[in-house]
Design a protein around this motif. Structure first.
Motif, PDB file in Angstrom:
ATOM      1  N   ALA A  98       6.532  -7.563  -9.608  1.00  0.00           N
ATOM      2  CA  ALA A  98       6.787  -8.898  -9.227  1.00  0.00           C
ATOM      3  C   ALA A  98       5.703  -9.455  -9.240  1.00  0.00           C
ATOM      4  CB  ALA A  98       7.276  -8.495  -7.308  1.00  0.00           C
ATOM      5  N   GLY A  99       4.276  -9.084  -9.306  1.00  0.00           N
ATOM      6  CA  GLY A  99       3.830  -9.882 -10.197  1.00  0.00           C
ATOM      7  C   GLY A  99       2.455  -9.649  -8.940  1.00  0.00           C
ATOM      8  N   GLY A 100       3.331  -9.123  -7.992  1.00  0.00           N
ATOM      9  CA  GLY A 100       2.033  -8.385  -6.169  1.00  0.00           C
ATOM     10  C   GLY A 100       1.006  -7.908  -6.983  1.00  0.00           C
ATOM     11  N   LYS A 101       0.206  -7.614  -5.697  1.00  0.00           N
ATOM     12  CA  LYS A 101      -1.061  -6.755  -5.966  1.00  0.00           C
ATOM     13  C   LYS A 101      -0.048  -5.101  -4.942  1.00  0.00           C
ATOM     14  CE  LYS A 101      -5.440  -9.552  -6.040  1.00  0.00           C
ATOM     15  NZ  LYS A 101      -6.260  -9.251  -6.139  1.00  0.00           N
ATOM     16  N   THR A 102      -1.051  -4.710  -5.068  1.00  0.00           N
ATOM     17  CA  THR A 102      -0.914  -2.811  -4.703  1.00  0.00           C
ATOM     18  C   THR A 102      -1.208  -2.061  -4.656  1.00  0.00           C
ATOM     19  OG1 THR A 102       1.090  -0.735  -4.868  1.00  0.00           O
ATOM     20  CG2 THR A 102       0.676  -2.209  -7.358  1.00  0.00           C
ATOM     21  N   VAL A 103      -1.655  -0.959  -3.600  1.00  0.00           N
ATOM     22  CA  VAL A 103      -3.150  -0.467  -3.874  1.00  0.00           C
ATOM     23  C   VAL A 103      -2.661   0.851  -3.541  1.00  0.00           C
ATOM     24  CG1 VAL A 103      -4.698   0.555  -1.956  1.00  0.00           C
ATOM     25  CG2 VAL A 103      -4.174  -2.310  -2.594  1.00  0.00           C
ATOM     26  N   ALA A 104      -2.905   1.735  -3.953  1.00  0.00           N
ATOM     27  CA  ALA A 104      -2.338   3.724  -4.209  1.00  0.00           C
ATOM     28  C   ALA A 104      -3.593   4.449  -3.463  1.00  0.00           C
ATOM     29  CB  ALA A 104      -1.574   4.215  -5.438  1.00  0.00           C
ATOM     30  N   VAL A 105      -3.113   4.871  -2.601  1.00  0.00           N
ATOM     31  CA  VAL A 105      -4.221   5.799  -1.362  1.00  0.00           C
ATOM     32  C   VAL A 105      -4.558   7.245  -1.819  1.00  0.00           C
ATOM     33  CG1 VAL A 105      -5.337   6.233   0.353  1.00  0.00           C
ATOM     34  CG2 VAL A 105      -4.296   4.156   0.276  1.00  0.00           C
ATOM     35  N   PHE A 106      -4.904   7.755  -2.895  1.00  0.00           N
ATOM     36  CA  PHE A 106      -5.181   8.988  -3.029  1.00  0.00           C
ATOM     37  C   PHE A 106      -5.782  10.305  -2.395  1.00  0.00           C
ATOM     38  CE2 PHE A 106      -6.091   9.104  -7.957  1.00  0.00           C
ATOM     39  CZ  PHE A 106      -5.060   7.690  -8.062  1.00  0.00           C
ATOM     40  N   GLU A 115       2.070  12.822 -13.911  1.00  0.00           N
ATOM     41  CA  GLU A 115       3.222  12.454 -14.517  1.00  0.00           C
ATOM     42  C   GLU A 115       2.959  10.855 -14.114  1.00  0.00           C
ATOM     43  OE1 GLU A 115       6.151  13.779 -12.063  1.00  0.00           O
ATOM     44  OE2 GLU A 115       6.917  12.560 -11.652  1.00  0.00           O
ATOM     45  N   ASN A 116       1.906  10.136 -13.388  1.00  0.00           N
ATOM     46  CA  ASN A 116       2.103   8.714 -11.956  1.00  0.00           C
ATOM     47  C   ASN A 116       0.993   7.794 -13.393  1.00  0.00           C
ATOM     48  OD1 ASN A 116       4.124   8.443 -11.385  1.00  0.00           O
ATOM     49  ND2 ASN A 116       3.802   9.143  -9.543  1.00  0.00           N
ATOM     50  N   ALA A 117       0.128   8.731 -14.344  1.00  0.00           N
ATOM     51  CA  ALA A 117      -1.280   8.355 -14.821  1.00  0.00           C
ATOM     52  C   ALA A 117      -1.483   7.145 -15.260  1.00  0.00           C
ATOM     53  CB  ALA A 117      -1.574   9.565 -15.842  1.00  0.00           C
ATOM     54  N   LYS A 118      -0.267   6.774 -15.852  1.00  0.00           N
ATOM     55  CA  LYS A 118       0.038   5.313 -16.439  1.00  0.00           C
ATOM     56  C   LYS A 118       0.411   4.319 -15.404  1.00  0.00           C
ATOM     57  CE  LYS A 118       2.405   4.947 -21.122  1.00  0.00           C
ATOM     58  NZ  LYS A 118       3.234   4.776 -21.702  1.00  0.00           N
ATOM     59  N   LEU A 119       1.260   5.130 -14.700  1.00  0.00           N
ATOM     60  CA  LEU A 119       1.210   3.828 -12.797  1.00  0.00           C
ATOM     61  C   LEU A 119      -0.173   3.159 -12.411  1.00  0.00           C
ATOM     62  CD1 LEU A 119       3.079   2.286 -11.150  1.00  0.00           C
ATOM     63  CD2 LEU A 119       3.220   4.480 -10.142  1.00  0.00           C
ATOM     64  N   ALA A 120      -1.014   4.702 -12.706  1.00  0.00           N
ATOM     65  CA  ALA A 120      -2.185   4.386 -11.914  1.00  0.00           C
ATOM     66  C   ALA A 120      -2.852   3.599 -12.330  1.00  0.00           C
ATOM     67  CB  ALA A 120      -3.041   5.294 -11.077  1.00  0.00           C
ATOM     68  N   GLN A 121      -2.700   3.381 -13.238  1.00  0.00           N
ATOM     69  CA  GLN A 121      -3.625   2.683 -13.845  1.00  0.00           C
ATOM     70  C   GLN A 121      -3.162   1.219 -14.440  1.00  0.00           C
ATOM     71  OE1 GLN A 121      -6.735   3.965 -16.460  1.00  0.00           O
ATOM     72  NE2 GLN A 121      -6.903   1.637 -17.585  1.00  0.00           N
ATOM     73  N   VAL A 132       1.412  -0.932   0.108  1.00  0.00           N
ATOM     74  CA  VAL A 132      -0.059   0.475   0.001  1.00  0.00           C
ATOM     75  C   VAL A 132       1.396   0.918  -0.047  1.00  0.00           C
ATOM     76  CG1 VAL A 132      -1.598   1.370   1.182  1.00  0.00           C
ATOM     77  CG2 VAL A 132      -1.612  -0.723   1.734  1.00  0.00           C
ATOM     78  N   SER A 133       0.529   1.936  -0.521  1.00  0.00           N
ATOM     79  CA  SER A 133       1.336   3.734  -1.131  1.00  0.00           C
ATOM     80  C   SER A 133      -0.300   4.943  -0.975  1.00  0.00           C
ATOM     81  CB  SER A 133       2.791   3.374  -1.824  1.00  0.00           C
ATOM     82  OG  SER A 133       3.837   4.513  -0.726  1.00  0.00           O
ATOM     83  N   GLY A 134       1.612   5.926  -1.705  1.00  0.00           N
ATOM     84  CA  GLY A 134       0.427   7.043  -2.293  1.00  0.00           C
ATOM     85  C   GLY A 134       0.772   7.421  -3.292  1.00  0.00           C
ATOM     86  N   LEU A 135       1.703   6.892  -4.235  1.00  0.00           N
ATOM     87  CA  LEU A 135       1.009   7.447  -5.806  1.00  0.00           C
ATOM     88  C   LEU A 135       2.338   8.531  -5.430  1.00  0.00           C
ATOM     89  CD1 LEU A 135       0.537   5.788  -8.502  1.00  0.00           C
ATOM     90  CD2 LEU A 135      -1.548   8.378  -8.340  1.00  0.00           C
ATOM     91  N   ALA A 186       8.019   1.557  -4.898  1.00  0.00           N
ATOM     92  CA  ALA A 186       7.552   0.780  -3.916  1.00  0.00           C
ATOM     93  C   ALA A 186       6.344  -0.255  -4.710  1.00  0.00           C
ATOM     94  CB  ALA A 186       6.121   1.034  -2.740  1.00  0.00           C
ATOM     95  N   HIS A 187       4.837   1.338  -5.807  1.00  0.00           N
ATOM     96  CA  HIS A 187       4.441   0.529  -6.256  1.00  0.00           C
ATOM     97  C   HIS A 187       4.753  -0.612  -7.677  1.00  0.00           C
ATOM     98  CE1 HIS A 187       1.205   2.167  -4.337  1.00  0.00           C
ATOM     99  NE2 HIS A 187       1.257   3.314  -4.645  1.00  0.00           N
TER     100      HIS A 187
END
Lengths: 380, 380
Positions: A166-174, A185-191, A148-151, A159-160
């Motif tokens: 690594a094929g893991g799950k991740t959660v971004a809190v806005f 700049e993190n639009a693609k990452l968010a997707q 879990v991180s903040g994007l 971290a995200h």
């Protein structure tokens, strides 16, 4: 389960400054339904116990909010609004004092039993900070821990990305509404995060990432998690606020030590002085969170029998039988296998070369979890 | 006070393997004098309670030891032999369980009230380890702390040298007799330490630095000190043994954190996990040892009035009045001086340039102790 018709008033009321879950309960009790509360005249709202500032805000804002349009927008963005009274609302988050009444989610949150760890740190990490984040996140993600991180720029983004890779799950809190990606700049990452995990916010659509939102956002990050790992943080980094919030929430706080000459490690070193757990590798975190089982399972899956069969000599097979996720010292391996030190030493070296065994710290060994077997299970 | 005639039997008996201070007391009580014990027949020695192995050692060795020659040699080397029953024996060392009956000293030990800190670490330090040792030792030595170490290659040598260069006192504890400098390359360093502090050993003259002597030596290092600081240590470094001995001796254990990717910081990071105090700067050590007074005094002496007069602007003088050895945050300085942040910030920058103020961690400031005033008091 909150009905769709009720849901929109949850969304409406929770979006009014000054109205949180306590006030919503209060309104519900007084008016019988949130719809009636939403539509109530000023005098009645005061009677219900709202202070005049909150009443003013509600009265001023409600004519400008079209709840049906809000609902449509949520649907368009494929955003679910989880109400704190619903069973779909994360129960771990409900343990914190000031959990939000509504949690907006894009993508899918991990199941209730899945361990989550928040990772935070400076927006301007050093090479050391990046490298450590990548390594530890890769190990944790492969052990089944959701990151879990903040994007944000820096540690958050590293971290995200590492979790995704690594094929893991991740959660971004806005710290904004889920329709506003910050930084842009993190639009693609968010997707990518949305597809492989979830984007989460307590803020209504359209909310801009105002500075005062960040500490609020951070409490959600730690609230969703078993603990918080601070990788690098300067003396006045916001990551330290997150760490202190996490302590108040009764979450574990972990920190990566670093050079006392590096400004980016001043905050983390100080956190350790104040009682945060020093972390040398991902095993430290799993152990502290009592997640040995997760680690063991991950290893059992990954060190498959085909992999074990790759072992060459009898010494190598004998040693493999005595290894697990728990680091074992080479002396102990000699004792338990009954093999002489030189034989054990060279067999371990071979097993390390084959990627089946990993040395953690000097002369302590664990079963490696990164072999062919892993990438196979990663695909499934 | 042990008389000279008795002293030589203390020296003789304490040099026999198996005879420590408990056995010496036992022999003294049984025979009335240590001279009689030294000269006693085998049967009597057994009667006195010595086991046969120790009796054999004594009977075999005593004809080959000329005590008068030993005494002459000590005089020639200007070595004092301190007996544990004498008042000149360091009282701090007597707090440990297995203090040696005789302590050989060349040079002069610090007074009883002077705080000593042992500094240990790897023989193969990184640039980071060297730099941190130099900085912290310089600060500690200038604050009046005596640096105790083991004259080994690496951290030990760096620590001794930095203490000498800072004009401080330092004590080297030998794992051999004081007539054998090990490693030989440190002969000049040993000479300088003797002149500005002391060389210390529990081993009789002529004793070679056998491997088994090193842990024994280390317990003297920590025994003489209020605490032990481990700067850099690999996973299996001998410095870790010293740290554990220090804990058993009820001494503070300090460790410098480092990169989790650096093998030389694996041991120190682990020590911190196990409860050693993480150290970010010398102030952390002084505070933990309740040596604030030492630090304050050192600073009062060093930041002389002439130095204060060097301050230029009124803002600079106002700020200086509010600074001490205790780190103060810039916000606090603004509050206590009543000056605006930009003014305080630029005045602090000027004071730093003048070497009168030091930033410890981000935005925390202390009075610097390294100016003209110091080198003056250093000469006195």
């Amino acid at each position: 389960m909150v009905s769709d018709s009720e849901l929109k008033y949850w969304i409406g009321l929770s979006g009014i400054p000054g109205i949180g879950r306590v006030r919503i309960s209060q309104l519900k009790e007084f008016f019988g339904s949130l719809e009636d509360a939403w539509k109530a005249p000023e005098g009645k709202l005061k009677q219900a116990g709202l202070d005049s500032r909150t009443v003013d805000a509600l009265v001023a804002l409600r004519p400008r909010i079209c709840l049906d349009a809000e609902m449509e927008k949520l649907e368009r963005y494929k955003i679910k609004a989880l109400i704190c009274e619903d069973s779909s609302y994360p129960s771990r988050l409900k343990q914190i004092y000031d959990y939000p009444p509504v949690l907006y989610v894009r993508g899918s949150l991990p199941g209730e039993d899945v361990p989550c760890l928040a990772i935070v740190g400076t927006r301007r990490p050093t090479i050391y900070g990046r490298q450590v984040t990548e390594e530890i996140v890769t190990d944790l993600a492969r052990a089944g821990v959701v990151i879990v991180s903040g994007l944000a720029r820096g540690i958050d983004s590293v971290a995200h990305r590492a979790a995704l890779e690594a094929g893991g799950k991740t959660v971004a809190v806005f710290a904004s509404g889920l329709d506003i990606v910050y930084p842009g700049e993190n639009a693609k990452l968010a997707q990518a995060i949305m597809e492989q995990g979830a984007l989460v916010s307590e803020f209504p659509l359209g909310t801009k990432p105002k500075p005062e939102n960040f500490p609020l956002r951070n409490r959600i990050m730690s609230g969703l998690s078993l603990g918080v790992l601070v990788v690098e943080a300067g003396e006045r980094s916001g990551a330290l606020i997150t760490a202190h919030q996490a302590l108040e929430q009764n979450r574990e706080v972990f920190a990566i030590p670093g050079s006392i000459l590096s400004p980016a490690s001043q905050g983390t070193n100080r956190l350790i002085q104040e009682g945060a757990k020093l972390v040398r590798n991902y095993v430290d975190i799993l152990q502290e969170l009592n997640l040995n089982i997760v680690a063991e399972q991950a290893q059992l899956e990954e060190t498959s029998s085909t992999e074990k069969a790759k072992a060459g000599s009898a010494a190598e097979s004998a040693i493999l039988k005595h290894l697990s996720s728990e680091p074992i010292h080479i002396d102990e391996i000699c004792r338990s296998t009954g093999l002489p030190m030189p034989g054990v030493s060279s067999a371990l070296a071979m097993l390390e070369l084959k990627g089946m065994v990993k040395q953690v710290g000097k002369m302590n060994f664990v079963l490696a979890r990164r072999g062919q077997a892993y990438s196979e299970s990663g695909k499934s």
